[in-house]
Design a protein around this motif. Structure first.
Motif, PDB file in Angstrom:
ATOM      1  N   ASN A 224      -5.287  -6.579  -7.722  1.00  0.00           N
ATOM      2  CA  ASN A 224      -4.491  -5.343  -7.671  1.00  0.00           C
ATOM      3  C   ASN A 224      -5.032  -4.289  -8.643  1.00  0.00           C
ATOM      4  N   THR A 225      -6.344  -4.098  -8.606  1.00  0.00           N
ATOM      5  CA  THR A 225      -6.965  -3.128  -9.510  1.00  0.00           C
ATOM      6  C   THR A 225      -7.893  -2.186  -8.734  1.00  0.00           C
ATOM      7  N   PHE A 226      -7.946  -0.933  -9.193  1.00  0.00           N
ATOM      8  CA  PHE A 226      -8.906   0.036  -8.674  1.00  0.00           C
ATOM      9  C   PHE A 226     -10.132  -0.015  -9.581  1.00  0.00           C
ATOM     10  N   LEU A 227     -11.282  -0.308  -8.996  1.00  0.00           N
ATOM     11  CA  LEU A 227     -12.464  -0.589  -9.804  1.00  0.00           C
ATOM     12  C   LEU A 227     -13.110   0.664 -10.373  1.00  0.00           C
ATOM     13  N   ASN A 228     -13.097   1.744  -9.644  1.00  0.00           N
ATOM     14  CA  ASN A 228     -13.859   2.920 -10.059  1.00  0.00           C
ATOM     15  C   ASN A 228     -13.009   4.194 -10.064  1.00  0.00           C
ATOM     16  N   TYR A 229     -11.735   4.035 -10.361  1.00  0.00           N
ATOM     17  CA  TYR A 229     -10.869   5.214 -10.454  1.00  0.00           C
ATOM     18  C   TYR A 229      -9.779   4.923 -11.482  1.00  0.00           C
ATOM     19  N   SER A 230      -9.685   5.780 -12.480  1.00  0.00           N
ATOM     20  CA  SER A 230      -8.695   5.586 -13.538  1.00  0.00           C
ATOM     21  C   SER A 230      -7.530   6.540 -13.329  1.00  0.00           C
ATOM     22  N   PHE A 231      -6.332   6.010 -13.365  1.00  0.00           N
ATOM     23  CA  PHE A 231      -5.129   6.828 -13.220  1.00  0.00           C
ATOM     24  C   PHE A 231      -4.574   7.275 -14.579  1.00  0.00           C
ATOM     25  N   ASP A 232      -5.222   6.870 -15.652  1.00  0.00           N
ATOM     26  CA  ASP A 232      -4.712   7.222 -16.983  1.00  0.00           C
ATOM     27  C   ASP A 232      -4.686   8.731 -17.195  1.00  0.00           C
TER      28      ASP A 232
ATOM     29  N   ASN B 237     -19.590   2.556  -7.000  1.00  0.00           N
ATOM     30  CA  ASN B 237     -20.150   3.622  -7.845  1.00  0.00           C
ATOM     31  C   ASN B 237     -19.640   4.964  -7.331  1.00  0.00           C
ATOM     32  N   GLY B 238     -19.425   5.907  -8.253  1.00  0.00           N
ATOM     33  CA  GLY B 238     -18.865   7.189  -7.836  1.00  0.00           C
ATOM     34  C   GLY B 238     -17.386   7.034  -7.545  1.00  0.00           C
TER      35      GLY B 238
ATOM     36  N   PHE C 167       0.809  -1.217   0.000  1.00  0.00           N
ATOM     37  CA  PHE C 167       0.000   0.000   0.000  1.00  0.00           C
ATOM     38  C   PHE C 167       0.849   1.278   0.000  1.00  0.00           C
ATOM     39  N   ILE C 168       2.161   1.149   0.129  1.00  0.00           N
ATOM     40  CA  ILE C 168       3.040   2.329   0.090  1.00  0.00           C
ATOM     41  C   ILE C 168       3.425   2.565  -1.364  1.00  0.00           C
ATOM     42  N   THR C 169       2.493   3.152  -2.109  1.00  0.00           N
ATOM     43  CA  THR C 169       2.678   3.370  -3.543  1.00  0.00           C
ATOM     44  C   THR C 169       2.249   4.790  -3.898  1.00  0.00           C
ATOM     45  N   PRO C 170       2.712   5.318  -5.040  1.00  0.00           N
ATOM     46  CA  PRO C 170       2.260   6.645  -5.475  1.00  0.00           C
ATOM     47  C   PRO C 170       0.748   6.721  -5.660  1.00  0.00           C
ATOM     48  N   GLU C 171       0.118   5.604  -6.065  1.00  0.00           N
ATOM     49  CA  GLU C 171      -1.330   5.616  -6.280  1.00  0.00           C
ATOM     50  C   GLU C 171      -2.092   5.844  -4.974  1.00  0.00           C
ATOM     51  N   PHE C 172      -1.710   5.117  -3.934  1.00  0.00           N
ATOM     52  CA  PHE C 172      -2.403   5.308  -2.658  1.00  0.00           C
ATOM     53  C   PHE C 172      -2.061   6.662  -2.039  1.00  0.00           C
ATOM     54  N   LEU C 173      -0.845   7.154  -2.234  1.00  0.00           N
ATOM     55  CA  LEU C 173      -0.489   8.501  -1.795  1.00  0.00           C
ATOM     56  C   LEU C 173      -1.384   9.525  -2.500  1.00  0.00           C
ATOM     57  N   HIS C 174      -1.572   9.343  -3.789  1.00  0.00           N
ATOM     58  CA  HIS C 174      -2.411  10.242  -4.586  1.00  0.00           C
ATOM     59  C   HIS C 174      -3.843  10.273  -4.054  1.00  0.00           C
ATOM     60  N   LEU C 175      -4.412   9.092  -3.797  1.00  0.00           N
ATOM     61  CA  LEU C 175      -5.812   9.015  -3.386  1.00  0.00           C
ATOM     62  C   LEU C 175      -6.032   9.507  -1.961  1.00  0.00           C
ATOM     63  N   LEU C 176      -5.255   8.994  -1.034  1.00  0.00           N
ATOM     64  CA  LEU C 176      -5.534   9.245   0.375  1.00  0.00           C
ATOM     65  C   LEU C 176      -5.055  10.627   0.819  1.00  0.00           C
TER      66      LEU C 176
ATOM     67  N   ARG D 171      -9.497  11.082  -0.671  1.00  0.00           N
ATOM     68  CA  ARG D 171     -10.577  10.128  -0.952  1.00  0.00           C
ATOM     69  C   ARG D 171     -10.619   9.057   0.136  1.00  0.00           C
ATOM     70  N   ASN D 172     -11.773   8.422   0.230  1.00  0.00           N
ATOM     71  CA  ASN D 172     -11.926   7.237   1.077  1.00  0.00           C
ATOM     72  C   ASN D 172     -11.601   6.005   0.244  1.00  0.00           C
ATOM     73  N   ILE D 173     -11.106   4.964   0.905  1.00  0.00           N
ATOM     74  CA  ILE D 173     -10.679   3.763   0.189  1.00  0.00           C
ATOM     75  C   ILE D 173     -11.335   2.530   0.800  1.00  0.00           C
ATOM     76  N   VAL D 174     -11.844   1.670  -0.069  1.00  0.00           N
ATOM     77  CA  VAL D 174     -12.390   0.378   0.362  1.00  0.00           C
ATOM     78  C   VAL D 174     -11.519  -0.717  -0.242  1.00  0.00           C
ATOM     79  N   VAL D 175     -10.916  -1.523   0.636  1.00  0.00           N
ATOM     80  CA  VAL D 175     -10.052  -2.612   0.200  1.00  0.00           C
ATOM     81  C   VAL D 175     -10.766  -3.939   0.471  1.00  0.00           C
TER      82      VAL D 175
END
Length: 393
Positions: free
Chosen positions: A122-130, A110-111, A7-16, A21-25
């Motif tokens: 290892n995928t984010f279902l409702n958030y695109s980093f592209d 959703n949302g 979980f120590i990744t640029p993606e989780f740093l970006h979101l949290l 944002r709130n995160i559901v794992v």
């Protein structure tokens, strides 16, 4: 096998952190691994809630969220909520949380206020980093070789954000934003301003700064890392090191504008020492500070000569050409100056000098020469001790 570094990744740093944002794992992750996200919860007080031991999860969280008197916002680590409980939580407003569910909750993704992460794939279902620029997040990871250093960098961002918030409360304009953000490449300013907007829930005025001028060597000198010097001071002798830490904080309080310091420089003595060496002590620790340092640390030594020897070793290792004889001479000169001042002070005629009672013994002794400083000092201490005894008798 799960690890905390999942979980120590640029993606989780970006979101949290940056996007707040709130995160559901899901599915289940061991708490000790999930709790590594606490690194990105700068500015929050974190609280663990296990839904298996309570029945009205949503009501409790909403009540605590609306009735908290803490200066910090609260971020909840919610464990094992049922599908129905999670469904209620994602409809709650103003809630900050990281949720771990054992169930398959894909249908609730959703949302994007609650971002769902499938740990198995290892995928984010409702958030695109592209379409997201993660260059700042990746830069923070690049310059941080450990979690502790990454936390320092996030504290710096939070400090800049706090200054922006204070500036808006005071002036209401972005005029001083360039000065506050000057330590960062201009391409990252927008992300820091967005963090400020989301964290403090305020509007940021339109801000179109002038292009940042390239910094050449003469305009900006890269700061030197003096950590090795600090380690010499701290590790050579613990007593001397303890006094040193106390005194550099006193020096900072009395002679340094705190507005120029980052948060970590206020609380971490090694960071503070590096700041002082780069900005105040460019030629090394000044002699006046060393004298005060010796006086302070000397109280912890029963043997004065041992203290002098330890100090001389440290000064030699720091390549400072001060001699302990010079330091002692300075102390002697200060004492002589005080004695001369007392000698020259006139006695006011209105002041009467009380005569000693008849039953008190006369104090008669030969005053040693001031040039024999050690003997004179001992004589002076004996004199003070005798006078104290007379006052008590």
């Amino acid at each position: 096998m799960d690890t905390e570094y999942d979980f120590i990744t640029p993606e989780f740093l970006h979101l949290l952190f940056f996007k707040q944002r709130n995160i559901v794992v899901f599915p289940y992750v061991d708490l000790k691994h999930l709790r590594s996200l606490d690194l990105f919860a700068v500015g929050f007080e974190t609280v663990d809630i296990d839904s298996t031991v309570i029945h009205n999860l949503n009501e409790i969280i909403e009540y605590e969220n609306n009735n908290s008197y803490s200066a910090l916002q609260t971020l909840y680590f919610v464990l094992n909520p049922s599908f129905e409980e999670l469904e209620k939580l994602i409809d709650s407003s103003g809630l900050r949380c990281v949720i771990n569910s054992k169930e398959n909750v894909e249908s609730l993704a959703n949302g994007d206020h609650f971002v769902f992460y499938n740990k198995k794939s290892n995928t984010f279902l409702n958030y695109s980093f592209d379409s997201q620029d993660l260059s700042f997040e990746k830069e923070l990871f690049r310059i941080s070789s450990s979690k502790e250093l990454l936390l320092d960098e996030l504290l710096k961002v939070k400090s800049a954000s706090s200054k922006i918030f204070a500036e808006l409360n005071q002036s209401g304009t972005p005029d001083n934003f360039p000065e506050i953000l000057d330590g960062y490449d201009q391409k990252y300013w927008g992300k820091i301003l967005e963090f400020t907007k989301l964290y403090y829930q305020i509007e940021i005025p339109d801000f179109n700064p002038l292009p940042q001028l390239p910094k050449n060597g003469s305009a900006e000198k890269k700061e030197i890392d003096y950590s090795s010097e600090y380690e010499i001071v701290i590790k050579t002798n613990r007593k001397i090191g303890r006094s040193f830490i106390q005194l550099i904080h006193e020096y900072r309080y009395n002679k340094v504008n705190s507005a120029n310091l980052e948060v970590n420089q206020l609380f971490y003595p090694k960071k503070l020492y590096n700041y002082l060496r780069n900005h105040h002590w460019k030629d090394g620790i000044p002699k006046e500070f060393v004298i005060d340092w010796l006086k302070s640390a000397n109280k912890d030594f029963s043997d004065n000569e041992e203290a002098l020897m330890e100090f001389q070793v440290i000064l030699n290792m720091l390549n400072l050409d001060y001699s302990m004889n010079e330091v002692k001479l300075k102390e002697k000169q200060e004492l002589e100056s005080k004695i001369n001042t007392l000698r020259k002070k006139p006695i006011k005629h209105s002041e009467s000098i009380p005569s000693a009672p008849a039953n008190r013994p006369k104090i008669v002794s030969t005053i040693p020469s001031i040039h024999n400083f050690s003997e004179f000092r001992q004589w002076l201490l004996d004199k003070i001790a005798k006078l104290e005894k007379l006052e008590l008798s």
